[in-house]
Motif scaffolding. Structure first.
Motif, PDB file in Angstrom:
ATOM      1  N   ASP A  35       0.896  -1.469   0.053  1.00  0.00           N
ATOM      2  CA  ASP A  35       0.026  -0.026  -0.200  1.00  0.00           C
ATOM      3  C   ASP A  35       0.824   1.221   0.183  1.00  0.00           C
ATOM      4  OD1 ASP A  35      -1.683   2.062   0.524  1.00  0.00           O
ATOM      5  OD2 ASP A  35      -3.060   1.102   2.108  1.00  0.00           O
ATOM      6  N   SER A  36       1.060   1.953  -0.927  1.00  0.00           N
ATOM      7  CA  SER A  36       1.647   3.347  -1.190  1.00  0.00           C
ATOM      8  C   SER A  36       1.442   4.276  -0.143  1.00  0.00           C
ATOM      9  CB  SER A  36       1.756   4.009  -2.601  1.00  0.00           C
ATOM     10  OG  SER A  36       0.180   4.109  -2.874  1.00  0.00           O
ATOM     11  N   ARG A  37       0.446   4.274   0.490  1.00  0.00           N
ATOM     12  CA  ARG A  37       0.090   5.009   1.460  1.00  0.00           C
ATOM     13  C   ARG A  37       0.697   4.851   3.010  1.00  0.00           C
ATOM     14  NH1 ARG A  37      -6.167   4.429   0.758  1.00  0.00           N
ATOM     15  NH2 ARG A  37      -5.368   2.441   0.707  1.00  0.00           N
ATOM     16  N   LYS A  38       1.195   3.712   3.004  1.00  0.00           N
ATOM     17  CA  LYS A  38       1.709   3.296   4.267  1.00  0.00           C
ATOM     18  C   LYS A  38       3.247   3.244   4.206  1.00  0.00           C
ATOM     19  CE  LYS A  38      -2.116   0.296   5.606  1.00  0.00           C
ATOM     20  NZ  LYS A  38      -2.714  -0.924   5.934  1.00  0.00           N
ATOM     21  N   PRO A  39       3.919   3.331   5.499  1.00  0.00           N
ATOM     22  CA  PRO A  39       5.441   3.193   5.586  1.00  0.00           C
ATOM     23  C   PRO A  39       6.167   2.030   4.974  1.00  0.00           C
ATOM     24  CG  PRO A  39       4.383   3.966   7.538  1.00  0.00           C
ATOM     25  CD  PRO A  39       3.265   3.431   6.715  1.00  0.00           C
ATOM     26  N   ALA A  40       7.231   2.417   4.185  1.00  0.00           N
ATOM     27  CA  ALA A  40       7.900   1.144   3.727  1.00  0.00           C
ATOM     28  C   ALA A  40       9.238   1.234   3.889  1.00  0.00           C
ATOM     29  CB  ALA A  40       7.418   1.004   2.302  1.00  0.00           C
ATOM     30  N   ARG A  41       9.819   0.229   3.962  1.00  0.00           N
ATOM     31  CA  ARG A  41      11.379   0.242   4.170  1.00  0.00           C
ATOM     32  C   ARG A  41      12.075   0.157   2.591  1.00  0.00           C
ATOM     33  NH1 ARG A  41      15.156  -5.149   5.211  1.00  0.00           N
ATOM     34  NH2 ARG A  41      16.847  -4.435   3.965  1.00  0.00           N
ATOM     35  N   ILE A  42      12.967   1.038   2.287  1.00  0.00           N
ATOM     36  CA  ILE A  42      13.129   1.389   0.962  1.00  0.00           C
ATOM     37  C   ILE A  42      14.522   0.269   0.684  1.00  0.00           C
ATOM     38  CG2 ILE A  42      14.186   2.624  -0.967  1.00  0.00           C
ATOM     39  CD1 ILE A  42      12.619   4.988   0.154  1.00  0.00           C
ATOM     40  N   GLN A  67       6.824  -7.172   6.996  1.00  0.00           N
ATOM     41  CA  GLN A  67       7.392  -5.801   6.491  1.00  0.00           C
ATOM     42  C   GLN A  67       7.115  -5.451   4.905  1.00  0.00           C
ATOM     43  OE1 GLN A  67      11.866  -5.829   6.416  1.00  0.00           O
ATOM     44  NE2 GLN A  67      11.677  -3.706   7.276  1.00  0.00           N
ATOM     45  N   GLN A  68       6.661  -4.054   5.038  1.00  0.00           N
ATOM     46  CA  GLN A  68       6.397  -3.654   3.614  1.00  0.00           C
ATOM     47  C   GLN A  68       7.614  -2.973   2.926  1.00  0.00           C
ATOM     48  OE1 GLN A  68       2.693  -1.758   2.244  1.00  0.00           O
ATOM     49  NE2 GLN A  68       3.697   0.073   2.379  1.00  0.00           N
ATOM     50  N   ILE A  69       7.996  -3.328   1.655  1.00  0.00           N
ATOM     51  CA  ILE A  69       9.183  -3.021   0.960  1.00  0.00           C
ATOM     52  C   ILE A  69       8.840  -2.160  -0.206  1.00  0.00           C
ATOM     53  CG2 ILE A  69      11.396  -3.852   0.221  1.00  0.00           C
ATOM     54  CD1 ILE A  69      11.184  -4.580   2.704  1.00  0.00           C
ATOM     55  N   LYS A  70       9.499  -1.011  -0.103  1.00  0.00           N
ATOM     56  CA  LYS A  70       9.427  -0.337  -1.723  1.00  0.00           C
ATOM     57  C   LYS A  70      10.794  -0.531  -2.277  1.00  0.00           C
ATOM     58  CE  LYS A  70       8.800   4.076  -3.784  1.00  0.00           C
ATOM     59  NZ  LYS A  70       8.503   5.427  -3.418  1.00  0.00           N
ATOM     60  N   PHE A  71      10.659  -1.631  -3.160  1.00  0.00           N
ATOM     61  CA  PHE A  71      11.850  -1.596  -4.286  1.00  0.00           C
ATOM     62  C   PHE A  71      12.069  -0.449  -4.994  1.00  0.00           C
ATOM     63  CE2 PHE A  71      10.583  -5.930  -3.008  1.00  0.00           C
ATOM     64  CZ  PHE A  71      11.655  -6.465  -2.672  1.00  0.00           C
ATOM     65  N   VAL A  72      13.126   0.163  -4.994  1.00  0.00           N
ATOM     66  CA  VAL A  72      13.507   1.224  -5.991  1.00  0.00           C
ATOM     67  C   VAL A  72      14.707   0.627  -7.015  1.00  0.00           C
ATOM     68  CG1 VAL A  72      14.578   3.500  -6.335  1.00  0.00           C
ATOM     69  CG2 VAL A  72      13.146   3.083  -4.443  1.00  0.00           C
ATOM     70  N   ILE A  73      14.018   0.649  -8.234  1.00  0.00           N
ATOM     71  CA  ILE A  73      14.894  -0.391  -9.297  1.00  0.00           C
ATOM     72  C   ILE A  73      15.290   0.453 -10.300  1.00  0.00           C
ATOM     73  CG2 ILE A  73      14.551  -2.407 -10.865  1.00  0.00           C
ATOM     74  CD1 ILE A  73      11.578  -2.627  -9.138  1.00  0.00           C
TER      75      ILE A  73
END
Length: 153
Positions: A35-42, A67-73
């Motif tokens: 969920d992009s509205r929730k905090p995520a580890r990058i 854990q929610q992860i935001k992968f920056v690719i």
């Protein structure tokens, strides 16, 4: 009338069946879209070609279950690459299908395809512990070294 209803039912069911056969299903063992509205580890991941190999950097990622992860690719390479998060078995099966259909296009929440020098992100929540795979399933890329492991504890 029965024939029309049957045709309509098949039109709805067959894409779902084909999607599941390709290694996709609801309730994936490795998690769910974030969920992009929730905090995520990058977690940053670079795709590249180097020394006649293709690779992801880093190749191994450790995270906590839930854990929610935001992968920056970022694709730093000279070729198109993709990242597909899944089980090893599912990615190998999907890779075999892509070898037969190299122009297959995807719009799944657990994958991104990038042209050279492009960036994107993917948000994923890992709901179960285990060892999972991320690979580039463009034919020949995984075989050239483009895979990695996500360990969820």
């Amino acid at each position: 009338m029965k024939r029309i209803l049957l045709s309509a039912a098949l039109a709805v069911a067959l894409p779902s069946i084909a999607w599941a056969d390709a290694g996709h299903s609801s309730g994936e063992p490795y998690g769910e879209p974030g969920d992009s509205r929730k905090p995520a580890r990058i977690v940053q991941i670079v795709m590249r070609e180097a020394d006649e190999r293709m690779e992801f950097v880093p190749k191994n990622i450790k995270i906590r279950r839930g854990q929610q992860i935001k992968f920056v690719i970022r694709n730093n390479g000279e070729m198109n690459h993709e990242i597909v998060i899944g089980t090893l078995e599912g990615n190998l099966k999907h890779g075999a299908q892509m070898a037969k259909n190299p122009d297959m296009e995807h719009d799944d929440p657990n994958m991104r395809r990038l042209v050279p020098k492009a960036s994107d992100s993917l948000i994923w929540k890992f709901t179960k512990a285990g060892e999972f795979d991320f690979s580039c399933l463009i034919p020949g890329h995984r075989e050239a070294g483009m895979s990695g492991t996500i360990i969820v504890q």
